[in-house]
Enzyme design. Structure first.
Site, short mmCIF file in Angstrom:
data_model
loop_
_atom_site.label_atom_id
_atom_site.label_comp_id
_atom_site.label_asym_id
_atom_site.label_seq_id
_atom_site.Cartn_x
_atom_site.Cartn_y
_atom_site.Cartn_z
N ASP A 6 -35.45 -8.09 -2.10
CA ASP A 6 -34.16 -8.21 -1.44
C ASP A 6 -33.61 -9.61 -1.68
O ASP A 6 -34.35 -10.59 -1.66
CB ASP A 6 -34.31 -7.98 0.06
CG ASP A 6 -34.34 -6.50 0.40
OD1 ASP A 6 -33.68 -5.73 -0.30
OD2 ASP A 6 -35.03 -6.13 1.36
N ASP B 116 -21.17 -5.32 15.36
CA ASP B 116 -22.05 -5.67 14.23
C ASP B 116 -23.08 -6.68 14.72
O ASP B 116 -22.78 -7.87 14.88
CB ASP B 116 -21.21 -6.26 13.09
CG ASP B 116 -22.05 -6.56 11.86
OD1 ASP B 116 -23.28 -6.39 11.92
OD2 ASP B 116 -21.47 -6.98 10.84
N SER C 273 -23.79 -0.02 9.84
CA SER C 273 -25.03 0.59 9.34
C SER C 273 -25.12 0.34 7.84
O SER C 273 -24.10 0.16 7.16
CB SER C 273 -25.06 2.10 9.62
OG SER C 273 -24.17 2.78 8.77
N ALA C 274 -26.35 0.35 7.35
CA ALA C 274 -26.56 0.11 5.92
C ALA C 274 -25.99 1.24 5.08
O ALA C 274 -25.64 1.05 3.92
CB ALA C 274 -28.05 -0.05 5.64
N THR D 154 -23.16 3.19 5.80
CA THR D 154 -21.69 3.16 5.70
C THR D 154 -21.17 1.82 5.23
O THR D 154 -20.09 1.73 4.66
CB THR D 154 -21.06 3.49 7.07
OG1 THR D 154 -21.45 2.48 8.01
CG2 THR D 154 -21.55 4.84 7.56
N ARG D 155 -21.93 0.74 5.52
CA ARG D 155 -21.55 -0.63 5.19
C ARG D 155 -20.16 -0.98 5.74
O ARG D 155 -19.35 -1.61 5.07
CB ARG D 155 -21.60 -0.85 3.67
CG ARG D 155 -23.00 -0.76 3.11
CD ARG D 155 -23.09 -0.98 1.63
NE ARG D 155 -22.35 0.03 0.90
CZ ARG D 155 -21.45 -0.26 -0.06
NH1 ARG D 155 -21.19 -1.50 -0.35
NH2 ARG D 155 -20.84 0.70 -0.69
N ILE D 156 -19.92 -0.56 6.98
CA ILE D 156 -18.64 -0.80 7.63
C ILE D 156 -18.86 -0.86 9.13
O ILE D 156 -19.79 -0.24 9.66
CB ILE D 156 -17.63 0.32 7.25
CG1 ILE D 156 -16.19 -0.09 7.58
CG2 ILE D 156 -17.99 1.62 7.94
CD1 ILE D 156 -15.16 0.88 7.04
N ASP E 148 -38.56 -4.55 5.75
CA ASP E 148 -38.87 -4.73 7.16
C ASP E 148 -38.19 -3.72 8.07
O ASP E 148 -38.54 -3.60 9.24
CB ASP E 148 -38.49 -6.15 7.63
CG ASP E 148 -37.02 -6.46 7.37
OD1 ASP E 148 -36.28 -5.56 6.92
OD2 ASP E 148 -36.61 -7.61 7.62
N ASP F 4 -36.27 1.01 5.07
CA ASP F 4 -37.10 0.60 3.92
C ASP F 4 -38.38 1.41 3.83
O ASP F 4 -39.09 1.34 2.81
CB ASP F 4 -37.48 -0.88 4.03
CG ASP F 4 -36.30 -1.81 3.82
OD1 ASP F 4 -35.41 -1.45 3.02
OD2 ASP F 4 -36.26 -2.88 4.45
#
Length: 666
Positions: A296, A333, A364-365, A367-369, A504, A508
Site C-alpha cells: 500500500d 468521513d 467507503s473504499a 464507493t470512494r465518496i 490491516d 484486505d
C-alpha cells in the site's frame, strides 16, 4: 542469582539429555542412525570384540555427537520458552465488565475466562482489556508494551482499520466498548505463546525435502558400509566393527542433520525478535522465496498521514464556498484525510455547523465518496474524480478546467479530491503526502534481488505514476479497490510467482488469505489478523521488507550449513578410509594426504572433529548467516566459496590439529 542466559543454558542441557530417549531420538533420521551406532559400539565393547579403551573412546565420542545435536535444538527451543515466559506475564488474571449495549448502566463483572465470542465489554481508563476484540464504540490510547515492547501508547478507534485490541493491554485514557472476537484460551496472546514455545512448529517444505535427501544419503552410506566386510574378506583381512561404525558416522551428514531443527526454530525466533509473529515456520521460509511484493502506498511508501493542504476552486466559485462544501461532505468521513479537510476549512475561518435532519453518506473504499444530503434537498459530495463525475452525471470532456486542476495537483504527487454541490462541480482539494526518505534505496535493493514491487493506491493514475516514479517501485495499481488487490495476487500466482502483501482492514482479508505471505497489522481488524499468516506487533507496513530479509536469511543459513556439512565430509573421508585399509593395503598410505599419525588417531580425530563442529556452528545456526541483498547467483558463489571451499580447508586443518594432539597418546 543466576542470569537469564545461565538458566537458558541449564534448561537446554537438561532437554538435550532427555532427548536421548528413543521417542525423541528417532524423530531425526540421521541422528537416529548415530544413536543406534552408539548402542552398537557399546555392545561391541561389552562383548570384548574390541579393546576396552578403544571401544569406550568411540562410544563416548558418538554419545557426545548426539548430545551436541540435541543441545543445538534444545538451546533454540529454550530461547523460545524464554520469550514465551515474558509474554505470559501479560496474561494476568483479568476480569471484565460485561454489558448488553454501550448505554447499559448495570454491567456484570466476570472473569476473563467466562467471556465468549460476541460478548460486549466496557473497558475504562486504567483497566486491562480482558479479551481480544473490536472496538465498536469510542476511542482510547492503549499501552501495548506487554505485547510489543513499545512503551509509547497507541490510539485505537471504532469504525477504523485501527479498531483491534488485544487481551492483556491497558487502556490509558477514555472508555471503549469492545466486542469479544475470541474465546478464552484461543486469544491472540495464547496463540503467540504456543507459536513461540514451538508447540505448533511444523517442518517447512524445504526442511522436509532436505530431511528426505539426508535420509536417502544415510541409507546409501549404510549399504556401502555393510558391503565393506565382504570386500575385506575378499582381500583376506577382517575389519574391526568399531572402524565400520566410525566410518558410517563420518560418512553420513551429521552436521546439518544435527543443526536442521535449530535452524527452523531460530528462524521463527528471529521473526519474533523483529516483533513479527509467524503462524508457522513455513511462513518465514516462504518469505525468502517471495518475488512479488504488493505494498500500500499510504503508511508504507509514504508516511501515511495525508493532509488537506489547498482548496482549488473552479472559475466562478469562491474558496469559501468550496471549503464549506468540502467540510460538510467530510463530516461522515472518519479517515485522517476527511478530518484534515474539516481542520483546513476551520483554519480559513469557517464555522462547523452540523445540519439538522441531515442524511450522511459515509466514506467507503468501494464507493470512494462521502457526503451529506440536507433537509432542503441540497447534496454535497467529495471523493475521487470518477466517483464525483458519476454523481454529477458529467464526463471529463465537459470539465476541461477540472481536468487541468486535477492534473496539476496530481503531477506534484498530491491526491486530488473533487467536491460537488447539487451535481455542480465546485473544485479540487489537494491532499499531500510525503515519501519516506529511505524507501527508494530499499526498493533498489529488492529489485537487485529480483523482487518486483507493486504499489497499490486509491489515487488516480497521474498521482500514482508520480509517486511510483519518485519511490522507485516497478509497477503500480491506481484507483485500487479491494478486489483489485485480490485479482493482482491471483494473476501473479498464476504466472508462477510467490506474492506477499500487507494489510490491516477487513477489506484486505481476502487478499491477505490469498497471498503466499500475508502480513497483517496488529492494530488492524480481527478479520485481517485471522487471514494473514504473519502479524506485525508494531503495525509498521514497511516491516514486510524485513520479513523478506528474515526469510531469505533462513534459506541462506540452511543452504550454507548444508554446503559446509557436505564439504567437511570430504576431509573425513581422506582421514578414515586410508586408516581402515592401511594394514592390508599398504598402497592406501598414498591417500593419507594429511599425514595422520596412526590409523587409530586418524579415526578418533575424524570422530572428534565430527562431534565438535556441531556445537561450534550453533551460534551461526541461531544467529543466521549475514544476509546481503545480492542476486541469487552472487549469493550462491559466496556460499560455495565461504562454506564449500572454506568447509573443506577448515576440516583438513581441524582434523590435523586434533591428530597432532592425539599423537601424544597413541
Amino acid at each position: 542469582m543466576k542470569s537469564l542466559g545461565g538458566l537458558l543454558q541449564i534448561a537446554a542441557l537438561r532437554s538435550a539429555v532427555l532427548k536421548l530417549l528413543p521417542q525423541h531420538a528417532f524423530k531425526n533420521k540421521v541422528m537416529a542412525v548415530v544413536w543406534l551406532a552408539t548402542v552398537m559400539a557399546m555392545l561391541v565393547t561389552a562383548i570384548g570384540a574390541s579393546p576396552l579403551y578403544w571401544g569406550l573412546s568411540i562410544s563416548l565420542i558418538l554419545l557426545l555427537t548426539i548430545l551436541f545435536a540435541n543441545y543445538a535444538e534444545a538451546i533454540a527451543e529454550a530461547k523460545g520458552h524464554g520469550q514465551a515466559a515474558a509474554l505470559k506475564q501479560a496474561r494476568q488474571k483479568l476480569s471484565a465488565r460485561k454489558v448488553t449495549h454501550p448505554s447499559d448502566t448495570h454491567p456484570v463483572m466476570l472473569a476473563a475466562t467466562q467471556l465468549k465470542i460476541n460478548d460486549l465489554i466496557e473497558v475504562r481508563a486504567g483497566e486491562y482489556i480482558a479479551a481480544d476484540g473490536e472496538i465498536i464504540q469510542g476511542f482510547a490510547t492503549i499501552n501495548e508494551a506487554a505485547i510489543t515492547g513499545e512503551s509509547a501508547p497507541v490510539l485505537r478507534e471504532a469504525a477504523t482499520d485501527r479498531s483491534g485490541v488485544i487481551a492483556g493491554t491497558q487502556v490509558l485514557t477514555d472508555c471503549i466498548w469492545v466486542q469479544v472476537t475470541a474465546d478464552a484460551g484461543h486469544s491472540f496472546l495464547d496463540r503467540m505463546i504456543a507459536m513461540v514455545e514451538g508447540a505448533q512448529r511444523q517442518k517447512t517444505p524445504n526442511e522436509m525435502a532436505l530431511g528426505w535427501l539426508l535420509g536417502v544419503m544415510t541409507l546409501t552410506f549404510i549399504i556401502v558400509v555393510l558391503t565393506l566386510p565382504v570386500f575385506a574378506q575378499f582381500l583376506g583381512f577382517n575389519i574391526d566393527p568399531l572402524l565400520l561404525i566410525a566410518l558410517l558416522v563420518c560418512l553420513i551428514p551429521t552436521t546439518i542433520a544435527g543443526l536442521l531443527p535449530a535452524i527452523g526454530i531460530a528462524g521463527m525466533n528471529r521473526a519474533l525478535a523483529a516483533n513479527i509473529i509467524a503462524k508457522s515456520g513455513k511462513a518465514v521460509e516462504v518469505a525468502g522465496d517471495v518475488d512479488v511484493l504488493l505494498l500500500d502506498k499510504t503508511g508504507t511508501i509514504t508516511f501515511g498521514d495525508r493532509q488537506a493542504t489547498d482548496f482549488y476552486p473552479l472559475t466562478g466559485v469562491t474558496q469559501s464556498r468550496l471549503a464549506m462544501a468540502a467540510m460538510l461532505s467530510s463530516l461522515a468521513d472518519p479517515t485522517p484525510e476527511g478530518k484534515s479537510i474539516v481542520s483546513l476549512a476551520k483554519q480559513l475561518g469557517l464555522e462547523l455547523c452540523v445540519p439538522a435532519q441531515a442524511r450522511f453518506i459515509a466514506f467507503s473504499a468501494a464507493t470512494r465518496i462521502s457526503g451529506v444530503d440536507l433537509e432542503d434537498g441540497q447534496q454535497f459530495r467529495k471523493g475521487a474524480l470518477d466517483a464525483i463525475l458519476a454523481f454529477s452525471q458529467q464526463s471529463i470532456g465537459q470539465q476541461i478546467e477540472l481536468k487541468t486542476r486535477v492534473e496539476q495537483v496530481a503531477s506534484r504527487g498530491a491526491t486530488p479530491l473533487v467536491v460537488a454541490e447539487n451535481h455542480d462541480i465546485l473544485g479540487v482539494v489537494a491532499l499531500s503526502d510525503v515519501i519516506k526518505p529511505d524507501i527508494r534505496d530499499k526498493f533498489a535493493q529488492l529489485s537487485h534481488m529480483g523482487i518486483k514491487t507493486i504499489m497499490v493506491t486509491g489515487d488516480n493514475p497521474l498521482t500514482a505514476a508520480a509517486i511510483a516514479a519518485e519511490a522507485g517501485v516497478d509497477d503500480y495499481i491506481a484507483e485500487a479497490r479491494p478486489e483489485d488487490k485480490l485479482h493482482c495476487i491471483r494473476q501473479h500466482q498464476a504466472a508462477g510467482h510467490l506474492v506477499a502483501m500487507v494489510g490491516d482492514g477487513s477489506n484486505d482479508a481476502p487478499a491477505l488469505a490469498q497471498a503466499d505471505i500475508g502480513l497483517a497489522m496488529n492494530s488492524g481488524t480481527q478479520a485481517a489478523k485471522e487471514a494473514g499468516n504473519m502479524v506485525d506487533l508494531d503495525s509498521d507496513p514497511t516491516k514486510l521488507l524485513a520479513v523478506v530479509a528474515i526469510g531469505k536469511q533462513q534459506l541462506l543459513t540452511r543452504g550454507a550449513l548444508t554446503t559446509f556439512s557436505l564439504a567437511n565430509d570430504v576431509a573425513k573421508y581422506f582421514a578414515i578410509l586410508p586408516a581402515i585399509f592401511a594394514v592390508a593395503l599398504p598402497s592406501m598410505q598414498q591417500f593419507n594426504v594429511m599425514q595422520l599419525h596412526s590409523p587409530e588417531s586418524a579415526i578418533v580425530s575424524a570422530l572428534v572433529f565430527n562431534a565438535l563442529i556441531i556445537p561450534a556452528l550453533i551460534p551461526l545456526a541461531l544467529r543466521g548467516v549475514v544476509f546481503h541483498s545480492d542476486s541469487a547467483s552472487q549469493l550462491l558463489a559466496r556460499n560455495m566459496l565461504i562454506y564449500g571451499v572454506g568447509g573443506v580447508i577448515l576440516s583438513f586443518v581441524g582434523i590435523k590439529a586434533i591428530d597432532l594432539f592425539l599423537s601424544l597418546f597413541f
